[in-house]
Design a protein around this motif. Structure first.
Motif, PDB file in Angstrom:
ATOM      1  N   ALA A   1      15.937  51.732  31.309  1.00 23.48           N
ATOM      2  CA  ALA A   1      17.433  51.387  31.989  1.00 23.48           C
ATOM      3  C   ALA A   1      17.265  50.647  33.144  1.00 23.48           C
ATOM      4  N   ALA A   2      16.457  51.121  34.176  1.00 18.79           N
ATOM      5  CA  ALA A   2      16.147  50.681  35.488  1.00 18.79           C
ATOM      6  C   ALA A   2      15.633  49.191  35.348  1.00 18.79           C
ATOM      7  N   GLN A   3      14.501  49.130  34.338  1.00 16.75           N
ATOM      8  CA  GLN A   3      13.999  47.804  34.373  1.00 16.75           C
ATOM      9  C   GLN A   3      14.734  46.919  33.646  1.00 16.75           C
ATOM     10  N   HIS A   4      15.555  47.398  32.771  1.00 16.76           N
ATOM     11  CA  HIS A   4      16.633  46.450  32.124  1.00 16.76           C
ATOM     12  C   HIS A   4      17.424  45.812  33.192  1.00 16.76           C
ATOM     13  N   HIS A   5      17.838  46.339  34.267  1.00 16.37           N
ATOM     14  CA  HIS A   5      18.590  45.868  35.237  1.00 16.37           C
ATOM     15  C   HIS A   5      17.792  45.110  36.165  1.00 16.37           C
ATOM     16  N   PHE A   6      16.664  45.545  36.508  1.00 14.28           N
ATOM     17  CA  PHE A   6      15.827  45.024  37.729  1.00 14.28           C
ATOM     18  C   PHE A   6      14.449  44.929  37.108  1.00 14.28           C
ATOM     19  N   PRO A   7      13.901  43.685  36.536  1.00  9.98           N
ATOM     20  CA  PRO A   7      12.741  43.610  35.891  1.00  9.98           C
ATOM     21  C   PRO A   7      11.452  44.026  37.124  1.00  9.98           C
ATOM     22  N   THR A   8      11.469  43.650  38.313  1.00  7.69           N
ATOM     23  CA  THR A   8      10.417  43.890  39.086  1.00  7.69           C
ATOM     24  C   THR A   8      11.100  44.698  40.247  1.00  7.69           C
TER      25      THR A   8
ATOM     26  N   ALA B   1      17.954  42.915  46.007  1.00  7.45           N
ATOM     27  CA  ALA B   1      19.086  43.252  45.255  1.00  7.45           C
ATOM     28  C   ALA B   1      19.974  44.489  46.082  1.00  7.45           C
ATOM     29  N   ALA B   2      19.164  45.689  46.365  1.00  6.36           N
ATOM     30  CA  ALA B   2      19.938  46.959  47.075  1.00  6.36           C
ATOM     31  C   ALA B   2      19.996  46.509  48.566  1.00  6.36           C
ATOM     32  N   VAL B   3      19.015  45.742  49.259  1.00  6.09           N
ATOM     33  CA  VAL B   3      19.347  45.700  50.829  1.00  6.09           C
ATOM     34  C   VAL B   3      20.769  44.465  50.556  1.00  6.09           C
ATOM     35  N   GLU B   4      20.764  43.594  49.662  1.00  2.00           N
ATOM     36  CA  GLU B   4      21.715  42.666  49.767  1.00  2.00           C
ATOM     37  C   GLU B   4      23.175  43.398  49.653  1.00  2.00           C
ATOM     38  N   TYR B   5      23.268  44.123  48.441  1.00  2.00           N
ATOM     39  CA  TYR B   5      24.300  44.867  48.116  1.00  2.00           C
ATOM     40  C   TYR B   5      24.991  45.533  49.133  1.00  2.00           C
ATOM     41  N   VAL B   6      23.941  46.409  50.002  1.00  2.00           N
ATOM     42  CA  VAL B   6      24.528  47.408  51.001  1.00  2.00           C
ATOM     43  C   VAL B   6      24.972  46.415  52.256  1.00  2.00           C
ATOM     44  N   ALA B   7      24.382  45.469  52.333  1.00  2.00           N
ATOM     45  CA  ALA B   7      24.675  44.378  53.442  1.00  2.00           C
ATOM     46  C   ALA B   7      25.992  43.951  53.066  1.00  2.00           C
ATOM     47  N   GLU B   8      26.370  43.619  52.063  1.00  2.00           N
ATOM     48  CA  GLU B   8      27.723  43.282  51.577  1.00  2.00           C
ATOM     49  C   GLU B   8      28.745  44.133  51.807  1.00  2.00           C
ATOM     50  N   GLU B   9      28.567  45.516  51.336  1.00  2.00           N
ATOM     51  CA  GLU B   9      29.340  46.418  51.549  1.00  2.00           C
ATOM     52  C   GLU B   9      29.745  46.597  52.958  1.00  2.00           C
ATOM     53  N   ARG B  10      28.771  46.656  53.938  1.00  2.00           N
ATOM     54  CA  ARG B  10      28.884  46.725  55.193  1.00  2.00           C
ATOM     55  C   ARG B  10      29.776  45.620  55.969  1.00  2.00           C
ATOM     56  N   SER B  11      29.557  44.350  55.363  1.00  4.93           N
ATOM     57  CA  SER B  11      30.253  43.330  55.921  1.00  4.93           C
ATOM     58  C   SER B  11      31.740  43.412  55.555  1.00  4.93           C
ATOM     59  N   THR B  12      31.807  43.930  54.227  1.00  4.88           N
ATOM     60  CA  THR B  12      33.355  44.101  54.022  1.00  4.88           C
ATOM     61  C   THR B  12      34.238  45.224  54.591  1.00  4.88           C
ATOM     62  N   ALA B  13      33.186  46.164  55.141  1.00  2.00           N
ATOM     63  CA  ALA B  13      33.849  47.425  55.880  1.00  2.00           C
ATOM     64  C   ALA B  13      34.141  46.950  57.122  1.00  2.00           C
ATOM     65  N   ILE B  14      33.367  46.102  57.784  1.00  2.00           N
ATOM     66  CA  ILE B  14      33.541  45.595  59.085  1.00  2.00           C
ATOM     67  C   ILE B  14      34.696  44.691  59.204  1.00  2.00           C
ATOM     68  N   ARG B  15      34.863  43.943  58.169  1.00  2.00           N
ATOM     69  CA  ARG B  15      36.207  42.944  58.182  1.00  2.00           C
ATOM     70  C   ARG B  15      37.411  43.746  58.344  1.00  2.00           C
ATOM     71  N   ALA B  16      37.191  44.870  57.344  1.00  2.00           N
ATOM     72  CA  ALA B  16      38.475  45.858  57.198  1.00  2.00           C
ATOM     73  C   ALA B  16      38.635  46.448  58.521  1.00  2.00           C
ATOM     74  N   LEU B  17      37.882  46.625  59.274  1.00  2.00           N
ATOM     75  CA  LEU B  17      38.131  47.372  60.526  1.00  2.00           C
ATOM     76  C   LEU B  17      39.140  46.553  61.524  1.00  2.00           C
ATOM     77  N   PHE B  18      38.952  45.018  61.186  1.00  2.00           N
ATOM     78  CA  PHE B  18      39.730  44.261  62.242  1.00  2.00           C
ATOM     79  C   PHE B  18      40.553  43.313  61.359  1.00  2.00           C
ATOM     80  N   PRO B  19      41.439  43.998  60.593  1.00  2.00           N
ATOM     81  CA  PRO B  19      42.444  43.233  59.679  1.00  2.00           C
ATOM     82  C   PRO B  19      43.133  42.014  60.182  1.00  2.00           C
ATOM     83  N   GLU B  20      43.254  42.215  61.658  1.00  2.00           N
ATOM     84  CA  GLU B  20      44.119  41.076  62.208  1.00  2.00           C
ATOM     85  C   GLU B  20      43.269  39.991  62.350  1.00  2.00           C
ATOM     86  N   GLY B  21      41.900  39.821  62.023  1.00  2.00           N
ATOM     87  CA  GLY B  21      41.014  38.570  62.247  1.00  2.00           C
ATOM     88  C   GLY B  21      40.663  37.954  63.416  1.00  2.00           C
ATOM     89  N   THR B  22      41.463  38.143  64.370  1.00  2.00           N
ATOM     90  CA  THR B  22      40.946  37.685  65.713  1.00  2.00           C
ATOM     91  C   THR B  22      40.602  38.942  66.601  1.00  2.00           C
TER      92      THR B  22
END
Lengths: 206, 206
Positions: free
Chosen positions: B60-67, B74-95
């Motif tokens: 099943a793992a190889q079905h998702h990720f052949p190599t 993909a894992a590092v990218e996924y977690v980096a995206e999660e953390r980007s989303t989280a830091i934006r959420a910390l400052f919802p006012e944007g500036t």
């Protein structure tokens, strides 16, 4: 590290040829160890591989460095000391004429084979209990010396509030720039960042 | 990465249970991969080890990720995206109301398991030809996104000369601080450096 200071070969050749040869062997091993670590990482770096690269028997290598940890921490320390000496020699007047040049030279400490080697050792130490205390202690020592050099060459007055942290942040930036240079040649960007941060620093240090 | 966005489980359970399960499996694999990389480094991180940790069959793992490279980048990218989303959420006012808080949050991006995992991948990529282009490309993408977030949250005007390089240097400093935290708990020093550079930055950004 008295054993790796340079020796007047002509004067000493007849008197202490054995000690001399031993010093030269030790130095060859240290340089080979840094090159090996930089190229192959911790997993690919053993005493045997380094001995072969240095043209030294495994027994002789183990006489100088009983364990793998001894060899590689000594190697990173040796090259770090060489680079510290070299950066001080670049600015013999001791204080900052040109802060941009000092910042660039400090940043350069975190590039090249020494930084690659140190980084491999550092990352390996984060997973290996045997290596960790050695590398932690080594990094603290090398870090203190680099901080001292930065304070001197930038003519920074650490009795003023915030100056110590300003220098620390600068060296953290230098380390981060070194990491950014690991996979791609980041020179162009690095030079622009150095110019800008040198000017921020100049304003902050007065 | 549409496959890892969250799903309204209650609504979709009957309609697309298979896709749902597949998404959950994928997510478990990504999270296990980052944890594995952070704890055991690249040498100790294989698809089999991650599959076992995630409670998923190797097939099943190889079905998702052949190599192996597919899985860990993909894992590092996924977690980096999660953390980007989280830091934006910390400052919802944007500036930037409080630049010290923004700098601290940006610096925090370079600590913890994600940074350890990314660092292991980065250092391994410097020695492994198969991994290198993948990680170089990933780092560039994650780096651009982090830069974008910093510019937004610090309300930095990059049309002014030097501002782009000021932000880049700040993120390099954050990366260097992350490295300094790898072997020892560097929190106290980090907070003082953050306070000082946030104030220098505040002056520089106007």
């Amino acid at each position: 590290m008295a054993a790796v200071t340079s020796v007047d070969h002509d004067r000493d050749r007849d008197r202490v040829p054995k000690q001399d040869r031993s010093r030269a062997t030790r130095q060859r091993l240290l340089e080979a160890a840094v090159a090996c670590l930089a190229e192959h990482g911790w997993a690919g770096s053993t005493v045997s591989v380094v001995a072969e690269r240095a043209g030294v028997s495994r027994g002789a290598a183990q006489h100088h460095f009983p364990t793998r940890e001894d060899l590689f921490t000594a190697a990173v320390e040796y090259v770090a000391e060489e680079r510290s000496t070299a950066i001080r020699a670049l600015f013999p007047e001791g204080t900052a004429g040109d802060r941009r040049a000092v910042v660039a030279a400090l940043v350069d400490l975190f590039t090249g084979p020494l930084f690659r080697a140190a980084l491999h050792l550092w990352v390996a130490a984060s997973d290996e209990e045997q290596l960790r205390p050695r590398v932690t202690e080594l990094e603290a020592r090398v870090g203190r010396e680099t901080h001292r050099i930065a304070v001197e060459l930038l003519a920074a007055d650490e009795s003023r509030p915030g100056v110590r942290e300003t220098i620390q942040g600068l060296l953290d930036m230098a380390r981060g720039l070194g990491l950014a240079n690991l996979l791609t040649d980041d020179r162009g960007r690095r030079e622009r960042v150095v110019t800008q941060w040198a000017s921020l620093l100049d304003a902050a240090l007065g």
